[in-house]
Design an enzyme around this catalytic site. Structure first.
Site, PDB file in Angstrom:
ATOM      1  CD  GLU A 147      -4.911   6.766   2.446  1.00  0.00           C
ATOM      2  OE1 GLU A 147      -4.140   5.600   2.128  1.00  0.00           O
ATOM      3  OE2 GLU A 147      -4.274   7.375   3.220  1.00  0.00           O
ATOM      4  CG  HIS A 187      -1.709   1.294   1.456  1.00  0.00           C
ATOM      5  ND1 HIS A 187      -2.836   1.606   0.677  1.00  0.00           N
ATOM      6  CD2 HIS A 187      -1.408   2.337   2.269  1.00  0.00           C
ATOM      7  CE1 HIS A 187      -3.228   2.773   1.049  1.00  0.00           C
ATOM      8  NE2 HIS A 187      -2.392   3.355   1.963  1.00  0.00           N
ATOM      9  CD  GLU A 188       2.165   3.536   3.773  1.00  0.00           C
ATOM     10  OE1 GLU A 188       2.754   4.670   3.498  1.00  0.00           O
ATOM     11  OE2 GLU A 188       1.221   3.450   4.324  1.00  0.00           O
ATOM     12  CG  HIS A 238       0.431   6.354  -0.789  1.00  0.00           C
ATOM     13  ND1 HIS A 238      -0.923   6.940  -1.068  1.00  0.00           N
ATOM     14  CD2 HIS A 238       0.050   5.718   0.498  1.00  0.00           C
ATOM     15  CE1 HIS A 238      -1.852   6.751  -0.276  1.00  0.00           C
ATOM     16  NE2 HIS A 238      -1.313   6.022   0.558  1.00  0.00           N
TER      17      HIS A 238
END
Length: 272
Positions: A191, A132-133, A136
């Site tokens: 997100e 997930h990070e 970004h």
């Protein structure tokens, strides 16, 4: 284990406008500040990368980075073995031995995972968070957030005064930039984009994307406990109640793509 170093106390100075001449002076300053912001906006990717590197180096210097032979580092290296880049951005991974529950990825591919997060996440969940990070980073969310920070206050002046070349930033300014990297705030849309991009990244690298769902579920279980005050909890639930919708969306993708949900396991790090 200690608390993450990066929060800077900002002191605001209060001024009273006594006459029209003083107001005109302030207007001139404001116009000059706007011009500097325009100049800073022209930062090249190379200049941005230099500022990011300086900030990451500062954080690595001012936080306890665990060595290669530490169980936490060994576990992280085992999990990310073979994951070397994100669309051409070289990745590097380190563990901070701090009490905060957090993880973050920087525009240059530096991924930092906190030992306390590793204490509560099993391998699949931890990979889900890392994916997930990195999402970004791939969607340029972290880069844009960092650039925005460079355009504020004293940082804007430092950047503009050098024509975009990396200035000799103060400890306070480096701390502010470090804070921007770790505590970047993202919209619900961003997100969701990071969820989907991170999902694709995990699949591309042979990892089970169910870990992302499982990590979100664990945060929901832990919400309301003492760990809620940590940075990652704050970011996770800043868009509440959307977290449940994100879980449902990722669950739907996992099922559609035929991935089998792994059994939840305890964290495997040998604690000191």
């Amino acid at each position: 284990m200690r608390k993450f170093v990066g929060k800077i106390l900002l002191l605001a100075s209060l001024f009273a406008c006594a006459n029209g001449a003083y107001a005109q002076f302030n207007l001139s300053k404001a116009i000059g500040g706007a011009a500097k912001a325009v100049q800073a906006f022209t930062l090249t990717d190379e200049q941005m990368a230099a500022y990011v590197k300086e900030s990451v180096d500062w954080m690595d210097k001012n936080n306890p980075v665990l060595p290669d032979n530490d169980p936490y580092t060994q576990r992280l290296n085992r999990l990310v073995a073979g994951i070397t880049d994100a669309d051409g951005i070289p990745l590097n991974f380190k563990v901070y031995n701090v009490i905060d529950i957090n993880a973050f990825a920087c525009p240059d591919g530096s991924v930092r995972v906190f030992s306390s997060l590793m204490d509560i996440m099993d391998d699949d969940e931890l990979l889900g968070i890392i994916g997930h990070e990195i999402g970004h980073v791939l969607k340029r969310h972290s880069k844009n957030a960092f650039k925005t920070q460079l355009l504020t206050g004293a940082l804007k002046d430092a950047v503009a005064s050098t024509g975009g070349k990396v200035a000799a930033l103060t400890e306070s300014q480096l701390g502010t930039l470090g804070e921007a990297l770790i505590n970047a705030k993202y919209s619900q849309k961003q997100e969701k984009e990071a969820d989907n991009c991170g999902y694709d990244f995990l699949v591309k690298n042979g990892k089970n994307p169910w870990g992302m769902v499982m990590s979100f579920e664990k945060f929901l279980e832990l919400e309301g406990g003492s760990a809620q005050s940590s940075s990652y909890f704050s970011k996770m639930f800043s868009s509440h109640p959307d977290t449940k919708a994100r879980i449902q969306a990722m669950t739907k993708r996992c099922n559609k793509d035929g991935f089998k949900r792994p059994e939840a396991k305890p964290a495997t790090t040998t604690k000191k």
